[in-house]
Motif scaffolding. Structure first.
Motif, short mmCIF file in Angstrom:
data_model
loop_
_atom_site.label_atom_id
_atom_site.label_comp_id
_atom_site.label_asym_id
_atom_site.label_seq_id
_atom_site.Cartn_x
_atom_site.Cartn_y
_atom_site.Cartn_z
N MET A 233 43.06 38.79 40.68
CA MET A 233 43.45 38.98 41.85
C MET A 233 44.01 37.15 42.32
SD MET A 233 42.77 41.37 44.49
CE MET A 233 42.74 40.73 45.54
N ALA A 234 43.36 36.19 41.66
CA ALA A 234 43.85 35.29 41.21
C ALA A 234 45.10 35.27 41.50
CB ALA A 234 43.25 34.09 40.46
N LEU A 236 47.19 37.86 42.05
CA LEU A 236 48.08 38.03 42.68
C LEU A 236 47.99 37.59 43.68
CD1 LEU A 236 46.91 42.07 42.18
CD2 LEU A 236 49.14 41.49 42.72
N CYS A 237 46.67 36.93 44.90
CA CYS A 237 46.86 36.05 45.68
C CYS A 237 47.55 34.63 45.18
CB CYS A 237 44.69 36.03 46.13
SG CYS A 237 44.59 37.70 46.83
N GLY A 238 48.04 34.56 44.37
CA GLY A 238 49.09 32.98 44.66
C GLY A 238 48.56 32.17 44.01
N GLY A 239 47.40 32.16 43.22
CA GLY A 239 46.94 31.74 41.65
C GLY A 239 47.89 31.05 40.67
N ASN A 240 48.48 32.02 40.55
CA ASN A 240 49.95 31.91 39.81
C ASN A 240 50.69 32.82 40.44
OD1 ASN A 240 46.60 31.42 37.85
ND2 ASN A 240 48.71 30.69 37.00
N GLY A 241 51.96 32.47 40.53
CA GLY A 241 52.73 32.90 41.75
C GLY A 241 54.46 33.59 40.22
N GLU A 242 54.33 32.52 39.30
CA GLU A 242 55.12 33.03 38.32
C GLU A 242 54.06 34.15 37.76
OE1 GLU A 242 52.68 29.91 36.55
OE2 GLU A 242 53.90 29.84 38.34
N VAL A 243 52.91 33.77 37.32
CA VAL A 243 52.66 35.42 36.38
C VAL A 243 52.55 36.51 37.19
CG1 VAL A 243 50.33 35.86 35.28
CG2 VAL A 243 51.64 33.38 35.42
N CYS A 258 46.32 36.60 52.15
CA CYS A 258 46.83 36.88 50.62
C CYS A 258 45.49 38.14 50.04
CB CYS A 258 46.36 36.12 50.08
SG CYS A 258 44.66 35.17 49.76
N HIS A 259 44.94 39.09 50.79
CA HIS A 259 44.23 39.76 49.69
C HIS A 259 44.88 41.24 50.06
CE1 HIS A 259 40.88 36.94 49.85
NE2 HIS A 259 40.98 37.73 48.38
N GLU A 260 45.39 41.03 51.83
CA GLU A 260 46.57 42.45 51.58
C GLU A 260 47.98 42.22 51.27
OE1 GLU A 260 48.71 44.23 55.52
OE2 GLU A 260 46.52 43.54 56.39
N MET A 261 48.37 41.27 51.07
CA MET A 261 49.44 41.83 50.58
C MET A 261 49.78 41.18 49.61
SD MET A 261 52.01 37.74 50.82
CE MET A 261 53.32 37.74 50.14
N ALA A 262 48.01 41.34 48.06
CA ALA A 262 48.41 41.70 47.44
C ALA A 262 47.72 43.27 47.07
CB ALA A 262 46.46 41.05 46.95
N LEU A 263 47.62 43.86 48.14
CA LEU A 263 48.09 45.29 49.02
C LEU A 263 49.02 46.01 48.45
CD1 LEU A 263 44.61 45.60 50.64
CD2 LEU A 263 44.94 46.98 48.63
N ARG A 264 49.87 45.21 49.19
CA ARG A 264 51.10 45.36 49.49
C ARG A 264 52.39 45.23 47.68
NH1 ARG A 264 52.07 47.06 54.34
NH2 ARG A 264 50.38 46.30 55.29
N ILE A 265 52.27 44.23 47.53
CA ILE A 265 52.45 43.73 46.04
C ILE A 265 52.16 44.81 45.04
CG2 ILE A 265 52.34 42.20 43.72
CD1 ILE A 265 52.42 40.03 45.85
N MET A 289 38.30 45.59 48.33
CA MET A 289 36.71 45.12 47.90
C MET A 289 36.42 44.28 46.48
SD MET A 289 35.46 49.42 49.31
CE MET A 289 35.59 50.56 47.89
N ASP A 290 35.14 43.44 47.33
CA ASP A 290 34.99 42.62 46.60
C ASP A 290 35.71 41.97 45.78
OD1 ASP A 290 31.84 44.23 47.11
OD2 ASP A 290 32.74 45.60 45.73
N PHE A 291 35.81 42.18 44.30
CA PHE A 291 36.62 41.21 43.90
C PHE A 291 38.05 42.25 43.18
CE2 PHE A 291 33.91 43.38 41.09
CZ PHE A 291 34.33 43.99 39.84
N TYR A 292 38.37 43.35 43.62
CA TYR A 292 39.46 43.69 43.50
C TYR A 292 40.47 44.73 44.59
CZ TYR A 292 35.76 47.49 43.91
OH TYR A 292 35.06 48.51 44.49
N VAL A 293 41.39 44.34 44.05
CA VAL A 293 42.33 45.57 45.04
C VAL A 293 42.34 47.32 44.53
CG1 VAL A 293 43.55 44.10 46.38
CG2 VAL A 293 44.36 45.44 44.30
N ARG A 294 42.26 48.68 45.29
CA ARG A 294 42.28 49.57 45.08
C ARG A 294 43.10 50.20 45.96
NH1 ARG A 294 40.68 53.20 40.25
NH2 ARG A 294 39.30 55.38 41.18
#
Length: 580
Positions: A233-234, A236-243, A258-265, A289-294
């Motif tokens: 999540m770090a 996917l949520c923008g902590g390391n955009g280039e990664v 950012c968490h919904e954006m992670a799902l959409r990415i 949920m919790d610390f992940y996206v599914r």
């Protein structure tokens, strides 16, 4: 099978039981019970839908079969239509012709029944692949708890994990032994060498699933289900955009959404891999949920439908000064008569500077901007969960998440945070009911989101949102701020829309009106990610595992070291005595 249970801890979840060694040899995380329960609920609905779709196919086939038969008979009549000179012959042989026709119809009927039986035989119990099984708990729960499931193949690339999985399969009795099989294999190679073979493929890696997606979308049958988890999540949520861009092909933005954006990415990434093989995805459920996206998506093959992918993707423009964001669709279509042309999307959707506060924009994406849930599926899954609540150890949590998802606006990507809006303007926050009422009274829709208890989804444009906030501040004045601040620039403009804050009927969702719990606290402390299997537990892992668990492991490690030391010293003394 003889097992010394003193060396293991028996862990029971649902109807499955596994043996876990005291050491951190094979990965297991109790927190993922939410993930496993949600997967079982979706799998049950998938099997039910699969049967319904098959019945609909047979019904359609049976309706079309008599038409084809009638058409063949009509053509035969036209070809064999007698002339006047043959009329007498036809009359004399009328009985024979009728008998022949009856014989043909019987043969056709028998062939039809035979074909129908063949089609019915094609719907076998669904085969499931758990690509990264570790202890095998998920595969065992699928086999023991999901009615109508077929073979479950559990893979792992670690020899110790496969041995543990095989031990757990035997420990769970004859049902598990007959349905679950464990293999030592690289999941990527296995899926590539078994294309279009599994009805369900489940990816739940430790970290990013990106390296498995290309082979996973090939291993699923047409119309099958791909279940995929991402725990990085770090990234996917923008902590390391280039990664994130290197792994998923999208650039994330750091915002409340950012968490919904992670799902959409993640969905956009899966779609990208599917498109390479003339396939596309249809999301049925996407959860954070919790610390992940599914995500749970169905995979279909169609070269023509695949062309619609650019219509489902968008770039995101996020203002650096305020909470305004805008979506730029990647493609568009132009229809003329029966033909459809696919063209690039119109751009730009925003000026160089934000029209609300005058600041610049950051650009992220592309992301999946089409719906991320199928509300019909969500309704069925939720009904199934409620009817079998005793079968789900995490019933309270997954029912709360599904209830919130069922009330989301399906066609509105991302969301706003009311607290962030107020932080930009340095004002006191209106209650969610008041703000919702103002949006509804302005003629727009609004809902919550399962990702954030303070998030609000709305199809109202940003200028309407800011007008509502301007009207709120007229009744609740704020202190003067420097003129160059985004909030000052926004408040310097007069509202075009006069907001109506009268309580609207739909300002509360049905769940809120019934006071149904939607966002539950964690059931215990340190409810989160755990150490990767094989890593030695040290004092720095207290934040992950808890002080008690870490101290217990450290004590066990000290005891093992002392035992080894004593054994070594004893052997050395024995050698010395022997030499003397």
């Amino acid at each position: 099978m003889s097992i010394d249970l003193n060396d293991y801890t028996v862990i029971k979840e649902g109807e499955a039981e596994i043996l876990m060694h005291a050491k951190n040899e094979v990965f297991f995380n109790k927190t993922q019970v939410n993930n496993r329960d949600m997967s079982i609920a979706v799998l049950r609905t998938f099997i039910s839908r699969r049967e319904q779709e098959h019945e609909a196919f047979l019904s359609k086939r049976n309706k079309s079969a008599p038409r084809a038969l009638d058409k063949n008979v009509s053509l035969s009549d036209l070809e064999e239509k007698p002339n006047d000179s043959d009329m007498n012959i036809e009359k004399s042989n009328e009985k024979g012709i009728e008998e022949k026709f009856n014989d043909d119809s019987c043969t056709t009927s028998e062939e039809s029944v035979k074909i129908e039986g063949k089609v019915r035989g094609e719907l076998k119990p669904p085969r499931v692949l758990e690509a990264l099984s570790a202890s095998g708990l998920r595969a065992l729960r699928y086999a023991r708890e999901v009615k109508g499931i077929g073979q479950v193949v559990a893979l792992d690339n670690d020899k110790g994990a496969v041995e543990t999985c095989q031990r757990n399969i035997k420990f769970n009795g004859s049902v598990a032994c007959s349905k679950v099989e464990s293999h030592l294999a690289d999941a990527r190679v296995y899926m590539l060498t078994h294309p279009n073979e599994f009805d369900v493929v489940d990816l739940d890696p430790y970290g990013s699933p990106s390296v498995f997606l290309d082979s996973a979308v090939q291993s699923v049958v047409d119309g099958g289900m791909l279940m995929c988890t991402a725990t990085d999540m770090a990234v996917l949520c923008g902590g390391n955009g280039e990664v994130c861009y290197s792994k998923y092909g999208s650039y994330p933005l750091r915002g409340k959404y950012c968490h919904e954006m992670a799902l959409r990415i993640l969905l956009a990434c899966i779609e990208s891999h599917a498109n390479r093989y003339k396939r596309y995805i249809v999301p049925v459920l996407s959860v954070q949920m919790d610390f992940y996206v599914r995500v749970f998506v169905r995979v279909y093959s169609s070269a023509s439908a695949m062309k619609n992918t650019p219509l489902k993707l968008s770039y995101v423009y996020q203002c650096t000064g305020c909470d305004s964001f805008h979506l730029q669709p990647l493609g568009r279509t132009v229809s003329k008569n029966t033909s459809v042309r696919y063209l690039p999307g119109f751009a730009p959707v925003v000026p160089q500077e934000c029209s609300d506060c005058g600041k610049k924009f950051n650009m992220g994406g592309p992301i999946w901007s089409a719906p991320i849930h199928d509300q019909d599926w969500v309704t069925n899954i939720l009904a199934d969960v409620k009817s079998m609540k005793d079968c789900y150890p995490a019933y309270e949590r997954i029912s709360a998440v599904l209830t919130t998802i069922s009330e989301e606006l399906p066609d509105v990507p991302l969301f706003l945070s009311l607290h962030n809006l107020c932080a930009t303007l340095k004002c006191t926050s209106p209650s969610a009911v008041i703000f919702r009422s103002a949006v509804i009274n302005a003629g727009y829709r609004i809902s919550g989101t399962h990702v954030n208890p303070l998030g609000l989804k709305s199809d109202a444009p940003m200028d309407v949102i800011w007008d509502i906030m301007r009207c709120w501040i007229k009744n609740h004045p704020v202190k003067a701020q420097p003129a160059d601040q985004p909030g000052s620039v926004i408040l310097a403009k007069e509202p075009v829309l006069q907001a109506n804050f009268a309580r609207a009927v739909a300002s509360l969702s049905k769940a809120q009106a019934k006071k149904v719990a939607r966002f539950l606290p964690n059931p215990e402390r340190h409810w989160g990610p755990k150490l990767r299997a094989g890593r030695q537990i040290t004092s720095k892992h207290i934040s992950l595992l808890g002080e008690e668990a870490v101290n217990g492991c450290l004590n066990d490690q000290d005891s093992e070291r002392d035992a080894k030391r004593q054994k070594t010293e004893k052997s050395n003394d024995t050698d010395a005595v022997a030499e003397s």
